[in-house]
Motif scaffolding. Sequence first.
Motif, short mmCIF file in Angstrom:
data_model
loop_
_atom_site.label_atom_id
_atom_site.label_comp_id
_atom_site.label_asym_id
_atom_site.label_seq_id
_atom_site.Cartn_x
_atom_site.Cartn_y
_atom_site.Cartn_z
N ARG A 3 0.91 -1.24 -0.02
CA ARG A 3 -0.14 -0.01 -0.14
C ARG A 3 0.88 1.23 0.20
O ARG A 3 2.05 1.64 0.47
CB ARG A 3 -0.90 0.01 1.38
N CYS A 4 0.05 2.34 -0.64
CA CYS A 4 0.95 3.65 -0.67
C CYS A 4 1.69 4.07 0.84
O CYS A 4 2.90 4.32 0.83
CB CYS A 4 0.15 4.58 -1.08
N LYS A 5 0.95 3.85 1.81
CA LYS A 5 1.58 4.20 3.22
C LYS A 5 2.64 3.37 3.42
O LYS A 5 3.60 3.88 3.96
CB LYS A 5 0.25 4.23 4.12
N LEU A 29 8.25 -1.25 -7.92
CA LEU A 29 7.25 -1.64 -8.79
C LEU A 29 6.03 -0.91 -8.54
O LEU A 29 5.47 -0.23 -9.32
CB LEU A 29 6.69 -3.21 -8.60
N HIS A 30 5.67 -0.88 -7.26
CA HIS A 30 4.66 0.08 -6.61
C HIS A 30 5.12 1.58 -7.20
O HIS A 30 4.25 2.13 -7.65
CB HIS A 30 4.53 0.02 -5.13
N VAL A 31 6.26 2.24 -6.94
CA VAL A 31 6.41 3.43 -7.24
C VAL A 31 6.68 3.80 -8.73
O VAL A 31 5.98 4.89 -9.03
CB VAL A 31 7.84 3.95 -6.60
N LEU A 33 4.54 2.34 -10.84
CA LEU A 33 3.15 2.11 -11.42
C LEU A 33 2.16 3.10 -10.59
O LEU A 33 1.10 3.51 -11.35
CB LEU A 33 2.76 0.74 -11.29
N CYS A 34 2.35 3.48 -9.60
CA CYS A 34 1.32 4.19 -8.73
C CYS A 34 1.03 5.75 -9.26
O CYS A 34 2.27 6.40 -9.34
CB CYS A 34 1.57 3.96 -7.19
N VAL A 35 0.09 5.96 -9.54
CA VAL A 35 -0.49 7.32 -9.75
C VAL A 35 -0.51 8.41 -8.56
O VAL A 35 -0.38 9.59 -8.71
CB VAL A 35 -1.43 7.46 -10.73
N VAL A 36 -0.77 7.66 -7.42
CA VAL A 36 -0.80 8.67 -6.16
C VAL A 36 0.36 9.00 -5.54
O VAL A 36 0.52 10.10 -5.58
CB VAL A 36 -1.91 7.83 -5.29
N CYS A 37 0.87 7.92 -5.29
CA CYS A 37 2.19 8.19 -4.49
C CYS A 37 3.48 8.17 -5.35
O CYS A 37 4.69 8.39 -4.97
CB CYS A 37 2.38 7.46 -3.11
N GLY A 38 3.31 7.78 -6.61
CA GLY A 38 4.43 7.51 -7.61
C GLY A 38 5.53 8.77 -7.62
O GLY A 38 6.54 8.56 -7.74
#
Lengths: 88, 180
Positions: A3-5, A29-31, A33-38
């Motif tokens: 999760r972002c957090k 990978l998360h960073v 792809l993520c539009v919120v916290c990327g």
Amino acid sequence: MLRCKQVSQALASDDYWELPLRKRIGLRLHVFLCVVCGPFNRFIMLMQDAKRHYLKHEQEDPPPPHLCLSCDAKQRLVESLNRENDAT
Amino acid sequence: MFRYAYVRLKSHAVAEDIVQETFLAAMKAKERYQGRSSERSWLMGILRHKLIDYLRKAAREVKLEDVEPEGFEDTLMFKEVGVPHWRPPKWHFNPRKVFEQKEFWDVFSDCLTKLDKRMNLAFTMKELEGMSTEEVCQELGVEPTYLWVILYRARNGLKACLEKNWLKKNKGVKELNAAV
Ligand SMILES: [Zn+2]
């Protein structure tokens, strides 16, 4: 999936390079792809990379002239070492 | 050694003192040096030790004299996701490409010395000296989220300085090349 957090917390407390490989891959990978916290966390990762590069440069490459001890200062250093040597 | 100390301490005089103290301490402890590590890394070990002592002292002073600046940790976005609601600034060049150039790191070290005192202390202790979050928070007397805010601001400041000075430097080189 992380999760972002969790990602933000991991990047806040540690240099991500010090984390185990599995976790590092998950973070990246998360960073990416993520539009919120990327965008934000990509910046943090980039600056952590920059710092690592800098520390390596500091170890391996000679300093530029303006970051060397001046001749006067070297002289002062030698004098104080000599004084100390005479005293003992 | 001088660069190492100066970038972290921001003061020519203090950096010079610390280098001198390091040599003096090394001279006194000559017998204890058994050649297990290279002379350079032995000296660097002493230097780091003295430097961290100095940073701790400086942190204590900052703690007393500074007021808490406003943070962004109370935004909803921060609470939910752990990031502030604004986006970090864009770069005007590809930073990863520039990392390959040695000159860039000289600009980087100059920019490090231009951070304000509190940011510089936090960044130096946490990022350059690799002290733990708990330790740095304790020295600076701040909460972990707050340290994080300071570090974020330090990175932002560093980024702005890098961009400005790197572009300036490159423009100079290009103009020089065009003139030749
Ligand atoms: Zn995310």
